[in-house]
Scaffold this motif. Structure first.
Motif, mmCIF file in Angstrom:
data_model
loop_
_atom_site.group_PDB
_atom_site.id
_atom_site.type_symbol
_atom_site.label_atom_id
_atom_site.label_comp_id
_atom_site.label_asym_id
_atom_site.label_seq_id
_atom_site.Cartn_x
_atom_site.Cartn_y
_atom_site.Cartn_z
ATOM 1 N N GLY A 1 0.822 -1.205 0.000
ATOM 2 C CA GLY A 1 0.000 0.000 0.000
ATOM 3 C C GLY A 1 0.858 1.258 0.000
ATOM 4 O O GLY A 1 0.540 2.232 -0.685
ATOM 5 N N ASP A 2 1.957 1.224 0.757
ATOM 6 C CA ASP A 2 2.909 2.344 0.747
ATOM 7 C C ASP A 2 3.455 2.570 -0.661
ATOM 8 O O ASP A 2 3.541 3.702 -1.137
ATOM 9 N N ARG B 1 2.952 5.740 -3.114
ATOM 10 C CA ARG B 1 4.111 6.458 -3.656
ATOM 11 C C ARG B 1 4.007 6.555 -5.179
ATOM 12 O O ARG B 1 4.216 7.629 -5.758
ATOM 13 N N LEU B 2 3.648 5.459 -5.819
ATOM 14 C CA LEU B 2 3.518 5.456 -7.281
ATOM 15 C C LEU B 2 2.406 6.394 -7.745
ATOM 16 O O LEU B 2 2.573 7.116 -8.730
ATOM 17 N N SER B 3 1.302 6.395 -7.029
ATOM 18 C CA SER B 3 0.182 7.247 -7.449
ATOM 19 C C SER B 3 0.493 8.720 -7.266
ATOM 20 O O SER B 3 0.040 9.557 -8.040
ATOM 21 N N ARG B 4 1.291 9.029 -6.269
ATOM 22 C CA ARG B 4 1.628 10.436 -6.021
ATOM 23 C C ARG B 4 2.759 10.937 -6.918
ATOM 24 O O ARG B 4 2.949 12.143 -7.046
ATOM 25 N N SER B 5 3.494 10.019 -7.516
ATOM 26 C CA SER B 5 4.631 10.430 -8.337
ATOM 27 C C SER B 5 4.229 10.715 -9.778
ATOM 28 O O SER B 5 5.047 11.159 -10.571
ATOM 29 N N ASP B 6 2.977 10.484 -10.123
ATOM 30 C CA ASP B 6 2.503 10.698 -11.487
ATOM 31 C C ASP B 6 1.367 11.715 -11.464
ATOM 32 O O ASP B 6 0.319 11.466 -10.881
ATOM 33 N N SER C 1 -7.749 8.517 -5.098
ATOM 34 C CA SER C 1 -8.599 8.339 -3.926
ATOM 35 C C SER C 1 -8.666 6.867 -3.509
ATOM 36 O O SER C 1 -8.571 6.545 -2.321
ATOM 37 N N ALA C 2 -8.814 5.968 -4.474
ATOM 38 C CA ALA C 2 -8.907 4.534 -4.179
ATOM 39 C C ALA C 2 -7.611 4.019 -3.559
ATOM 40 O O ALA C 2 -7.640 3.266 -2.581
ATOM 41 N N VAL C 3 -6.487 4.438 -4.100
ATOM 42 C CA VAL C 3 -5.183 4.002 -3.576
ATOM 43 C C VAL C 3 -4.975 4.548 -2.167
ATOM 44 O O VAL C 3 -4.526 3.827 -1.270
ATOM 45 N N THR C 4 -5.327 5.800 -1.959
ATOM 46 C CA THR C 4 -5.184 6.414 -0.636
ATOM 47 C C THR C 4 -6.060 5.692 0.386
ATOM 48 O O THR C 4 -5.633 5.440 1.522
ATOM 49 N N LYS C 5 -7.270 5.326 -0.010
ATOM 50 C CA LYS C 5 -8.187 4.624 0.897
ATOM 51 C C LYS C 5 -7.640 3.246 1.272
ATOM 52 O O LYS C 5 -7.668 2.858 2.440
#
Length: 108
Positions: free
Chosen positions: A72-73, A77-82, A91-95
């Motif tokens: 999940g970490d 990280r991947l979702s925030r880097s793009d 939102s789904a990844v953060t949840k």
């Protein structure tokens, strides 16, 4: 530690959340392949972890949740880097990350 039924209920909800994240990733053309792969692996591992959760083996449960939280970490990280990630995927990844992190902290 949480009661076995609480862990099972919480983990069942987390599995649903991971499934929703996987659907969001697959539905968005902007989702990078490495993020899709990370979420897919998390979904597969969560299915395996479901059996461990039912075993009531505290040390194995903690290890599975820790491993999933690490994924999940990485997904977060991947979702925030793009910058092209859709808000739904973000939102789904953060949840997913938040729910795994909360369970991890309750188990430790």
């Amino acid at each position: 530690m949480l009661q076995a039924n609480e862990i099972q209920q919480t983990f069942s909800h987390i599995q649903q959340t991971i499934g929703q994240a996987e659907q969001a990733c697959n539905a968005s053309a902007d989702t990078p392949q490495d993020l899709k792969a990370c979420i897919s692996k998390m979904a597969r591992d969560a299915k395996t972890a479901g059996d461990v959760i039912k075993s009531n083996d505290e040390s194995r449960i903690i290890k599975c949740v820790d491993d999933l939280e690490d994924m999940g970490d990485e997904a977060r990280r991947l979702s925030r880097s793009d910058s092209h990630i859709s808000p739904q995927v973000e939102s789904a990844v953060t949840k997913v990350h938040a729910e795994l992190s909360a369970l991890k902290h309750k188990l430790h």
